[in-house]
Design a protein around this motif. Sequence first.
Motif, PDB file in Angstrom:
ATOM      1  N   THR A 152      24.722  26.300  -9.506  1.00 40.41           N
ATOM      2  CA  THR A 152      23.377  26.391  -8.944  1.00 40.41           C
ATOM      3  C   THR A 152      22.434  25.710  -9.919  1.00 40.41           C
ATOM      4  OG1 THR A 152      22.949  28.519 -10.010  1.00 40.41           O
ATOM      5  CG2 THR A 152      23.861  28.576  -7.778  1.00 40.41           C
ATOM      6  N   GLY A 153      21.226  25.422  -9.463  1.00 41.66           N
ATOM      7  CA  GLY A 153      20.256  24.789 -10.345  1.00 41.66           C
ATOM      8  C   GLY A 153      19.062  24.288  -9.583  1.00 41.66           C
ATOM      9  N   THR A 154      18.352  23.338 -10.213  1.00 38.91           N
ATOM     10  CA  THR A 154      17.149  22.764  -9.605  1.00 38.91           C
ATOM     11  C   THR A 154      17.094  21.273  -9.905  1.00 38.91           C
ATOM     12  OG1 THR A 154      15.874  23.285 -11.580  1.00 38.91           O
ATOM     13  CG2 THR A 154      15.800  24.899  -9.774  1.00 38.91           C
ATOM     14  N   SER A 155      16.354  20.553  -9.067  1.00 38.42           N
ATOM     15  CA  SER A 155      16.064  19.149  -9.331  1.00 38.42           C
ATOM     16  C   SER A 155      15.025  19.061 -10.449  1.00 38.42           C
ATOM     17  CB  SER A 155      15.511  18.470  -8.078  1.00 38.42           C
ATOM     18  OG  SER A 155      16.463  18.441  -7.054  1.00 38.42           O
ATOM     19  N   ALA A 192      22.442  24.948  -4.458  1.00 40.26           N
ATOM     20  CA  ALA A 192      23.655  25.706  -4.773  1.00 40.26           C
ATOM     21  C   ALA A 192      24.819  24.941  -4.171  1.00 40.26           C
ATOM     22  CB  ALA A 192      23.580  27.118  -4.199  1.00 40.26           C
ATOM     23  N   GLY A 193      25.802  24.632  -4.977  1.00 39.46           N
ATOM     24  CA  GLY A 193      26.933  23.863  -4.488  1.00 39.46           C
ATOM     25  C   GLY A 193      28.132  24.037  -5.401  1.00 39.46           C
ATOM     26  N   ARG A 221      19.255  19.944 -13.121  1.00 40.09           N
ATOM     27  CA  ARG A 221      19.548  20.867 -14.220  1.00 40.09           C
ATOM     28  C   ARG A 221      20.294  22.059 -13.645  1.00 40.09           C
ATOM     29  NH1 ARG A 221      14.967  21.286 -17.164  1.00 40.09           N
ATOM     30  NH2 ARG A 221      15.828  19.987 -18.830  1.00 40.09           N
ATOM     31  N   LEU A 222      21.472  22.338 -14.206  1.00 42.33           N
ATOM     32  CA  LEU A 222      22.270  23.467 -13.756  1.00 42.33           C
ATOM     33  C   LEU A 222      21.754  24.762 -14.364  1.00 42.33           C
ATOM     34  CD1 LEU A 222      25.852  21.909 -14.052  1.00 42.33           C
ATOM     35  CD2 LEU A 222      24.136  21.629 -12.248  1.00 42.33           C
ATOM     36  N   ALA A 245      22.875  22.872 -18.523  1.00 46.18           N
ATOM     37  CA  ALA A 245      23.443  21.525 -18.539  1.00 46.18           C
ATOM     38  C   ALA A 245      22.739  20.651 -17.499  1.00 46.18           C
ATOM     39  CB  ALA A 245      24.941  21.584 -18.252  1.00 46.18           C
ATOM     40  N   GLU A 246      22.822  19.338 -17.703  1.00 41.19           N
ATOM     41  CA  GLU A 246      22.211  18.392 -16.777  1.00 41.19           C
ATOM     42  C   GLU A 246      23.298  17.616 -16.048  1.00 41.19           C
ATOM     43  OE1 GLU A 246      19.824  16.264 -19.554  1.00 41.19           O
ATOM     44  OE2 GLU A 246      18.077  17.595 -19.306  1.00 41.19           O
TER      45      GLU A 246
END
Length: 485
Positions: free
Chosen positions: A375-378, A386-387, A406-407, A411-412
């Motif tokens: 999961t993360g964000t742009s 979420a993937g 960004r997870l 991590a990126e």
Amino acid sequence: MAAVMLQGTGSDVGKSVLVAGLCRLLANRGLKVLPFKPQNMSNNAAVAQGGEIGRAQALQALACRVQPSIDMNPVLIKPQSDTGAQVVVHGKVVGMLGAADYQHRKGELLHAVLQSWNRLKADADIVIVEGAGSPAEINLRAGDIANMGFARAANVPVVLVGDIDRGGVIASIVGTRAVIDADDAAMIHGFLINKFRGDVRLFDDGYTEIERRTGWPGLGVIPWLAAARQLPAEDAVVLDSAATSEGAITIAVPMLSRIANFDDFDPLAHEPGVKLVMVPPGQPLPGDAALVILPGTKATIADLAFLRAQGWDIDIAAHVRRGGGLLGICGGYQMLGQSIEDPDGVEGVPGSVAGLGYLPVATRLTGDKRVVDVTGTSLRDGAAFAGYEIHVGQTRALGPVQPLLRLADGAEDGVISADGQIAGCYIHRLFDHPAQRGAWLARLGAESDGVAQEHRVDQALDALAAGLEQHVDIDRLLAIAGHRP
């Protein structure tokens, strides 16, 4: 514990969808139901317990309202060439096998299948098992673990599914009875007719004739159920007949020869403002596309050559010159870089090839596979996603780059060009989350319906279950399975 296995008269008769629908139906009745597929052959994979299983079994787990497990699909075959495939057992890659080698060795995998089966059935009121291909493929019967070989080893009764939409359903069911041996035929306790269109009374005589010629009772005639269109397809064969969605904004996806996880694009297909075009080989990419997406693939280097052979690299160059957006996912991301190295022959013959050159990254394929939910964000807009990741290879920057995502662990992942026109990442199901999908569509000038893909699929499963409740003799099916109320 009760169990029943759906086998088909051929591939793509709808077994995966029917198993998902029955799982939801029985779960709605309060039963602890679990799905099982001894052997799956598909490049559409999902993450389960840190390993990978077929996407269809992940969908069926969702239908059961349980978390997916590696025991639901103990053997996964991922075709990598016309003659060879990657073999995944209990979620982990165990090696590569040629088609002929696999036919000789598949019987060895029955032990692994039965290990998973014994663990799974101990935790369920009923297990719905899905076969693969057809039991009528008697040339593949020796050592079979996908159909009758499993059914007899585990003593699971079978219901045979025929697809009337493709024609010849009477011959396909009666013919199956004619060619399989008597002991296999004795495992079949009934049949279902799937994908019927029109007035079902017109098939009454055919239905009766199948019962007379086979000695098997019919359990129902299932019409085309609209809800099935909302569910992800398991096999790439459906792409050959996939309808193009309609909308003002065109998004094009070239159909690579080893395309993988193409259900990544289902959420876009459902958007009213999007025209999703799955472009078949031999056809140019549409000139009016606002966004071209290079999808995942089981064989990045081979499919990069395939892409160039179709002339799609020329189409992409023209698309980029016109200012169109370009996104690569997983293998497609690797293609967008400067080079792809395969020194150990992970995908075939060792070597290195030039990428398409749109992003300042290079990929080195390794034997280690990353399989993880994320999961993360742009980074550019904070939109959530979420993937999951399933890939071999490590992609490194060749200079200063702007990461795309960004997870949650900090991590990126991925890279985006300074002007935002070109991007790539490893995340499958990037568009499932409405915030992430909405952000991409907003940049293209379209609005999103704001529906989470999981919610859309969950509603479709309930609708599918309701349809099956109406058209299938569920009580008789449960009796065949050995369920006692």
